[in-house]
Design a protein around this motif. Sequence first.
Motif, PDB file in Angstrom:
ATOM      1  N   THR A 117      41.057  39.080  44.415  1.00  0.00           N
ATOM      2  CA  THR A 117      41.205  40.552  43.413  1.00  0.00           C
ATOM      3  C   THR A 117      42.893  40.516  41.894  1.00  0.00           C
ATOM      4  N   ARG A 118      42.538  41.257  41.502  1.00  0.00           N
ATOM      5  CA  ARG A 118      43.783  40.740  40.329  1.00  0.00           C
ATOM      6  C   ARG A 118      44.794  43.143  40.373  1.00  0.00           C
ATOM      7  N   PRO A 119      44.931  42.730  41.010  1.00  0.00           N
ATOM      8  CA  PRO A 119      45.498  44.389  41.045  1.00  0.00           C
ATOM      9  C   PRO A 119      46.338  44.174  39.779  1.00  0.00           C
ATOM     10  N   SER A 120      46.819  45.013  39.050  1.00  0.00           N
ATOM     11  CA  SER A 120      47.726  45.389  38.127  1.00  0.00           C
ATOM     12  C   SER A 120      49.198  45.325  38.255  1.00  0.00           C
ATOM     13  N   PRO A 121      50.394  45.419  38.224  1.00  0.00           N
ATOM     14  CA  PRO A 121      51.803  45.192  38.537  1.00  0.00           C
ATOM     15  C   PRO A 121      52.180  47.064  39.221  1.00  0.00           C
ATOM     16  N   ALA A 122      51.223  47.732  38.073  1.00  0.00           N
ATOM     17  CA  ALA A 122      51.224  49.331  38.723  1.00  0.00           C
ATOM     18  C   ALA A 122      50.859  49.623  39.549  1.00  0.00           C
ATOM     19  N   LEU A 123      49.177  49.048  40.397  1.00  0.00           N
ATOM     20  CA  LEU A 123      49.383  49.068  41.002  1.00  0.00           C
ATOM     21  C   LEU A 123      49.556  48.610  43.056  1.00  0.00           C
ATOM     22  N   GLY A 178      39.659  46.963  43.221  1.00  0.00           N
ATOM     23  CA  GLY A 178      38.588  45.665  42.829  1.00  0.00           C
ATOM     24  C   GLY A 178      37.665  45.505  42.403  1.00  0.00           C
ATOM     25  N   LEU A 179      36.512  46.282  43.977  1.00  0.00           N
ATOM     26  CA  LEU A 179      35.596  47.014  43.645  1.00  0.00           C
ATOM     27  C   LEU A 179      35.465  47.904  41.965  1.00  0.00           C
ATOM     28  N   LEU A 227      44.437  55.231  40.054  1.00  0.00           N
ATOM     29  CA  LEU A 227      45.148  54.128  38.902  1.00  0.00           C
ATOM     30  C   LEU A 227      43.517  53.578  39.062  1.00  0.00           C
ATOM     31  N   ALA A 228      43.218  52.694  40.439  1.00  0.00           N
ATOM     32  CA  ALA A 228      42.215  51.660  39.692  1.00  0.00           C
ATOM     33  C   ALA A 228      41.251  51.753  38.598  1.00  0.00           C
TER      34      ALA A 228
END
Length: 227
Positions: free
Chosen positions: A29-35, A60-61, A86-87
Amino acid sequence: MASLSLADRGLNHVELTHPLHAYMTAVGTRPSPALRALRAETVRATGRMWGMISAPETAGLLAFLVQLTGAERALEVGTFTGYATLALAEALPAGGVVVTCEADENWARVGAPFWAQAGVADRIDLRLGDALATLAGLEPASFDLCFVDADKGNYGAYYERALALLRPGGLLVIDNVLWNGQVADDRCVDEDTVALRNLNAAIHGDDRVSVVMLPVGDGTTLCRKRR
């Protein structure tokens, strides 16, 4: 509950242990800093309720599916602190929108600053109040993708309304369909488990959709509305 034969199960099934799940989350997974920040704040701010947040791989999905389908209008039933919201919003194109339904304004307040931090607050249309009432006021066939993650007793009603709100070919994503394994245990007869078990059976037999159930998060069903 009938058991599957070895041939039906296949030999490539992997038991998702805690270490393996941590590994999968770390590299898959590649969550953003905000996530990442919103997830940490949800754990801090919501006490024992933080477990209602979507799994990182579920978020992520969702983002992947938005990008894959080219969705521009998304619908979410059950905002909580807005992590999955948010995702979805981050994955939408400029001008896209996610309409998200939440009964408790206090939960949504947790996420709002992080939506702004990510620069996607203008893509999120928060609708407070009873979700079924909100859904009743939306235009049919006006959404590309819908994510359902709310009170389990109403899942059947959310499913039917979501199908009406999706355009032909639209995608419905339903969370918690495995319910920590309880749906496969006939001894579990509480209201939520029975509601999920009934919905799973109904979707399996519903020729209005193409369907696949995935062991993502607490179980994720993908339904594509047939044209």
